[in-house]
Each structure stands twice: as structure tokens, then as C-alpha cells.
Design an enzyme around this catalytic site. Structure first.
Site, PDB file in Angstrom:
ATOM      1  N   GLU A 247     -55.950 -38.741 -31.038  1.00 43.18           N
ATOM      2  CA  GLU A 247     -54.872 -37.749 -30.900  1.00 43.18           C
ATOM      3  C   GLU A 247     -53.493 -38.417 -30.947  1.00 43.18           C
ATOM      4  O   GLU A 247     -52.557 -37.897 -31.549  1.00 43.18           O
ATOM      5  CB  GLU A 247     -55.006 -36.967 -29.577  1.00 43.18           C
ATOM      6  CG  GLU A 247     -56.228 -36.081 -29.485  1.00 43.18           C
ATOM      7  CD  GLU A 247     -56.195 -34.869 -30.423  1.00 43.18           C
ATOM      8  OE1 GLU A 247     -55.174 -34.656 -31.102  1.00 43.18           O
ATOM      9  OE2 GLU A 247     -57.215 -34.157 -30.492  1.00 43.18           O
TER      10      GLU A 247
ATOM     11  N   GLU B   3     -55.574 -24.882 -40.355  1.00 43.33           N
ATOM     12  CA  GLU B   3     -56.352 -25.315 -41.535  1.00 43.33           C
ATOM     13  C   GLU B   3     -56.430 -24.279 -42.652  1.00 43.33           C
ATOM     14  O   GLU B   3     -56.289 -24.593 -43.834  1.00 43.33           O
ATOM     15  CB  GLU B   3     -57.755 -25.741 -41.107  1.00 43.33           C
ATOM     16  CG  GLU B   3     -57.828 -27.061 -40.352  1.00 43.33           C
ATOM     17  CD  GLU B   3     -57.418 -26.984 -38.882  1.00 43.33           C
ATOM     18  OE1 GLU B   3     -57.118 -25.864 -38.396  1.00 43.33           O
ATOM     19  OE2 GLU B   3     -57.371 -28.035 -38.218  1.00 43.33           O
TER      20      GLU B   3
ATOM     21  N   ARG C 176     -50.878 -37.636 -34.041  1.00 44.31           N
ATOM     22  CA  ARG C 176     -49.661 -36.875 -33.690  1.00 44.31           C
ATOM     23  C   ARG C 176     -48.450 -37.788 -33.519  1.00 44.31           C
ATOM     24  O   ARG C 176     -47.386 -37.530 -34.093  1.00 44.31           O
ATOM     25  CB  ARG C 176     -49.896 -36.083 -32.392  1.00 44.31           C
ATOM     26  CG  ARG C 176     -51.063 -35.116 -32.515  1.00 44.31           C
ATOM     27  CD  ARG C 176     -51.072 -34.134 -31.377  1.00 44.31           C
ATOM     28  NE  ARG C 176     -52.407 -33.558 -31.203  1.00 44.31           N
ATOM     29  CZ  ARG C 176     -52.653 -32.357 -30.710  1.00 44.31           C
ATOM     30  NH1 ARG C 176     -51.668 -31.577 -30.342  1.00 44.31           N
ATOM     31  NH2 ARG C 176     -53.884 -31.919 -30.557  1.00 44.31           N
TER      32      ARG C 176
ATOM     33  N   ASP D 157     -64.804 -33.472 -39.446  1.00 43.38           N
ATOM     34  CA  ASP D 157     -63.863 -32.985 -40.471  1.00 43.38           C
ATOM     35  C   ASP D 157     -62.940 -34.017 -41.143  1.00 43.38           C
ATOM     36  O   ASP D 157     -63.090 -34.360 -42.315  1.00 43.38           O
ATOM     37  CB  ASP D 157     -63.026 -31.817 -39.902  1.00 43.38           C
ATOM     38  CG  ASP D 157     -62.464 -32.056 -38.488  1.00 43.38           C
ATOM     39  OD1 ASP D 157     -62.559 -33.187 -37.997  1.00 43.38           O
ATOM     40  OD2 ASP D 157     -61.922 -31.104 -37.893  1.00 43.38           O
TER      41      ASP D 157
HETATM   42  C1  DMJ Z   1     -54.828 -30.991 -35.402  1.00 45.99           C
HETATM   43  O1  DMJ Z   1     -54.533 -31.863 -34.362  1.00 45.99           O
HETATM   44  C2  DMJ Z   1     -55.306 -31.728 -36.626  1.00 45.99           C
HETATM   45  O2  DMJ Z   1     -55.215 -30.916 -37.743  1.00 45.99           O
HETATM   46  C3  DMJ Z   1     -56.735 -32.235 -36.477  1.00 45.99           C
HETATM   47  O3  DMJ Z   1     -57.195 -32.798 -37.664  1.00 45.99           O
HETATM   48  C4  DMJ Z   1     -57.642 -31.090 -36.091  1.00 45.99           C
HETATM   49  N1  DMJ Z   1     -57.162 -30.369 -34.958  1.00 45.99           N
HETATM   50  C5  DMJ Z   1     -55.773 -29.934 -34.921  1.00 45.99           C
HETATM   51  C6  DMJ Z   1     -55.522 -28.605 -35.607  1.00 45.99           C
HETATM   52  O4  DMJ Z   1     -56.523 -27.719 -35.563  1.00 45.99           O
END
Ligand code: DMJ
Length: 451
Positions: free
Chosen positions: A114, A358, A118, A241
Site C-alpha cells: 500500500e 477499476e 500510494r 490482480d
Molecule cells: C487501489 O489502491 C489500487 O487500484 C489497487 O491496485 C487496488 N485497490 C485500490 C482501488 O480499488
């Protein structure tokens, strides 16, 4: 059970769905409306949560991920959105307070993934846009503090690392958290000349790929010391993912041929075993990674990133069909759940909408690739429904359930970093951003090949 579900559905529709907000149909007016909503949400953060990680828009207060130690997650995550949407003064003010008060010298245990997507991603893209070396300095300091995470027996990172002591924890991790680091660490390596960043993150990716099954799939959880899979469920949802996303994007950003080869082999297996055709369209479900046997017909908001990646790979046909399915899921409730059973066409246990980007991201890539007005219309639907269900007096908030529309008390930082950015880009003038010049990290931070 079925009856209960139906009555909750009716109650939710009757009670929570206000009359649709009238929206313009003109593209530039829609872009302006997204800018206005962005500024509204940003100002709400500034008014009620400034100096904290995230806004709680119902209680009009701030929340920090780690007690007593803010990492300014929302401002760092929002910086390049502020610039892209044309809020230069707000961006400069945010940059000034980040540089003045953000410190990573904290005795806190952070989640490597995270913080990387971010904060490291946000600092690097803002540095490339603003050319302020203090932002790169912060990124480099953060990178050094995260490096101990990679000191496992396999080189795949532990889930948590203490920013001050380097102590690690979390031997059980997953492909997304292991394999979604190379764009950020690789960019940091190129910009600082410190190859160790690239090498550690790439090794993690390769170690993971090398543990794929005989049929080319990865599972859901893995022990980073032993390298043994602890869950063999294979899908493209949360926990897996963005591992796939980074295989392709690391090739696009760095020209890394190993990543391209790993992507090609992976997407072939994903398309062969996970794709599922039903009467309601094309979906990607869950299978056993060893046998390819289908174990669940589960899709959801996170899986909806895949059309974007397929577009980048040149497979617009498949992308278009999967986006149609995602949109069907969205329009059933005017928002999408994290878990959706595409056979029963109803939400699973995780029926909330977490303001995720997404499906909007995929509509943006498809609009860019095809120029078809149906994706503009999709964008208009997303905007209308966000305003109708997630806007509060104090910002934008998550939904606990797409069925009842009960609101939670959280505006995740990615709402400003990603959701509204991609929505704006659908409507924005083409010259706003040239997709051939940037690669978005998984948190929608545009990275440029400036080296
Ligand atoms: C975000 O922090 C990023 O896109 C991550 O890859 C998946 N989760 C959240 C958004 O859904």
C-alpha cells in the site's frame, strides 16, 4: 434467503435512490463537472481531515492508518491529480505541506504494497511533474526504509516492515503484494541511479512467476520464506490482480523483455482457464491453479481492471466484452459490489462499493482505443450514480451495500488518486495526457520514461 434479498433490494431502491441528478451530455461540460466534484471532495478533506491520512465524510473528521503517525496519504496520493485536473495552486500548497511535515522516520509497521503504490508512486509521479528534488528525496528515503521487506529466504517481500527499525512481519503474502512493486521501485532506481531498487522488486516478481503451476497460473496466498502456496485459488481479483498488470506495464515502462515474456505466458493461461462465457457475457472466475477446475463464478469491482490491461496489450475485442459485463454488474444497482456471482447475477457476501476506480479506468482505456461514444455514455452513468449514492455533505463515501445503499464513513485516498482522475480523463480534451508517454501505476500515478 432469496425473499430476504428481494425485499432488501426493493427497500434499498425505494429508500436510497434519489431522482437522478441532471447532468450535461456535452463532453467538455462533463469534464468541468468532474473537476467541480474533485474540488468539492478535496476541499472536504482539507476542511475536516487536513494533516491526516484519510477523510471520514460522515463524521467530518480525519483518520490515520497508524495511530499517532500521519503519512499524509490523501495529499500524496492526490498531488498529480490536482495537477492533471488543473488545480496548480492547490497542488503547490499540498506539495509545500508535504515537504514541510512528511517524515518516514517513524516507529510504525507499514504495509509494503500500500505504501509503495500510494506514497512511493505518488511522490515519484509528482516529482516528474514538478521537478522538485525534495519529492525525490522523500521517495528515496522511503525506498531505503522499505528495502528490508525483501530480506526473506526467497526474496519475495514480507507483507509489513517497520519504517524505523526495518523489522519485518507477515510471512504469508499474495501475488498482488509481491508483484506490484516494480514500476515504483524501478522508477526510483532509474531516477536515483541505485540499481538495488530495481533488482529487488524484479527478483520478487520473477520468484513469484517461477512458482506458477504446470498450467501457468498462480494461487492466492504464498509463504515468502518457503515459497509454498497456501491457497491455490486462482483468479484476477483482489490479492492477485495487479501482479498481472505489472508484468505488462514493466515491459511498457522499462522495456524489460523478461517481463514481457512472463506476461505473454501468463495472459495465455488466464484467458484459457479463468475466462468463462455465460448467457450474460464474458467473465473471469475462480479456478484451481493446478488443475484449472472451476471452483467459483465470482467476479467483482477489483476484477474490472482487466479490460484496461487487455487494451494495453492490444486485445480490444476481449476488453470490450469484459467491460460490457462489468457495466452490466454496475447498472444492476447503480454501483458495483466487491463480490458478484455472475451465474446467479447477484452480489456475494462483500456487497459494498468502496469507491473503486477499476471499471472507470477500463472505460477510459477503451474510449482512448476505440473512440466510441458508448464509453463516454458509460462515464456519464458512473458520474451520475456516484453523485446520487456516494456524495454526502462532507465529501464522497463508500457504500456498505450496493443493495441498500447504506453509506459507510470513509473516503479512500484512491478516490482522488484514481476514480475521479480516470473519470475526468474520459471527458478531458485529448491533449490533457498522451497515453503513449506515460504508464500509470496501479494507483493511477503516471510515470514517465525520463531516463
Ligand atoms: C487501489 O489502491 C489500487 O487500484 C489497487 O491496485 C487496488 N485497490 C485500490 C482501488 O480499488
Amino acid at each position: 434467503m432469496r425473499l430476504l434479498f428481494t425485499s432488501a433490494l426493493l427497500a434499498g431502491c425505494a429508500a436510497a435512490r434519489p431522482a437522478p441528478t441532471p447532468l450535461p451530455s456535452d463532453r467538455s461540460a462533463l469534464a468541468e463537472r468532474v473537476r467541480a466534484e474533485f474540488l468539492f471532495a478535496w476541499n472536504a478533506y482539507q476542511a475536516h481531515a487536513k494533516g491526516h491520512d484519510e477523510l471520514k465524510p460522515l463524521s467530518n473528521s480525519g483518520h490515520d492508518w497508524h495511530a499517532g503517525a500521519t503519512l499524509l496519504v490523501t495529499p500524496v496520493d492526490s498531488l498529480d491529480s490536482l495537477l492533471l485536473l488543473g488545480f496548480k495552486e492547490e497542488a503547490e500548497r499540498a506539495r509545500d505541506s508535504i515537504v514541510a511535515s512528511l517524515s518516514f522516520d517513524r516507529d510504525i509497521e507499514v504495509k509494503n504494497f500500500e505504501i509503495t503504490i500510494r506514497l512511493l508512486g505518488g511522490l515519484l509521479s509528482a516529482y516528474q511533474l514538478m521537478r522538485d528534488s525534495r519529492l525525490l528525496g522523500l521517495a528515496d528515503d522511503l525506498g531505503q526504509r522499505l528495502l528490508p521487506a525483501f530480506e526473506s529466504r526467497t526474496g519475495m517481500p514480507y507483507m509489513f516492515v517497520n519504517l524505523k527499525t526495518g523489522k519485518t512481519r507477515g510471512v504469508e503474502s499474495n501475488p498482488a503484494e509481491i508483484g506490484t512493486l516494480l514500476l515504483e521501485f524501478g522508477t526510483l532506481a532509474k531516477l536515483t541511479g541505485k540499481a538495488v531498487y530495481y533488482d529487488r522488486a524484479k527478483n520478487a516478481l520473477v520468484q513469484l512467476f517461477d512458482r506458477r503451476s504446470r498450467i501457468g497460473l498462480v494461487g492466492e496466498t504464498i509463504n515468502v520464506d518457503t515459497g509454498e502456496w497456501t491457497s491455490k485459488a486462482s483468479h484476477i481479483g483482489g490479492g492477485i490482480d495487479s501482479y498481472y498488470e505489472y508484468l505488462l506495464k514493466a515491459w511498457l515502462l522499462f522495456g524489460d523483455e523478461d517481463c514481457h515474456r512472463m506476461w505473454r505466458e501468463s495472459v495465455e493461461a488466464v484467458n484459457k482457464y479463468l475466462a468463462d462465457e455465460t448467457e450474460a457475457g464474458l467473465w473471469y472466475g475462480v479456478v484451481d491453479m493446478e488443475t484449472g477446475r472451476r471452483t467459483a463464478t465470482e467476479y467483482g469491482a477489483l476484477q474490472a481492471f482487466f479490460p484496461a490491461v487487455l487494451v494495453l496489450d492490444g486485445d480490444s475485442g476481449r476488453a470490450r466484452r469484459l467491460e460490457d459485463s462489468s457495466f452490466r454488474m454496475w447498472t444492476l444497482f447503480g454501483a458495483e459490489p466487491d463480490q458478484f456471482d455472475y451465474k446467479a447475477m447477484k452480489p456475494g457476501n462483500h456487497a459494498g462499493y468502496a469507491l473503486r476506480p477499476e471499471i472507470i479506468e477500463s472505460a477510459y482505456y477503451l474510449y482512448h482505443a476505440t473512440g466510441e461514444s458508448r464509453y463516454l455514455e458509460m462515464g456519464r452513468t458512473f458520474l451520475r450514480d456516484l453523485i446520487a449514492h456516494c456524495r454526502t455533505d462532507g465529501g464522497y463515501t463508500i457504500l456498505e451495500s450496493v443493495v441498500t445503499k447504506e453509506q459507510g464513513d470513509k473516503m479512500p485516498s484512491y478516490f482522488l488518486a484514481e476514480t475521479l482522475k480516470y473519470l475526468y480523463l474520459i471527458f478531458a480534451p485529448p491533449e490533457t495526457l498522451d497515453l503513449r508517454e506515460v504508464v500509470f501505476n496501479t494507483e493511477a500515478h503516471p510515470l514517465r520514461r525520463t531516463w
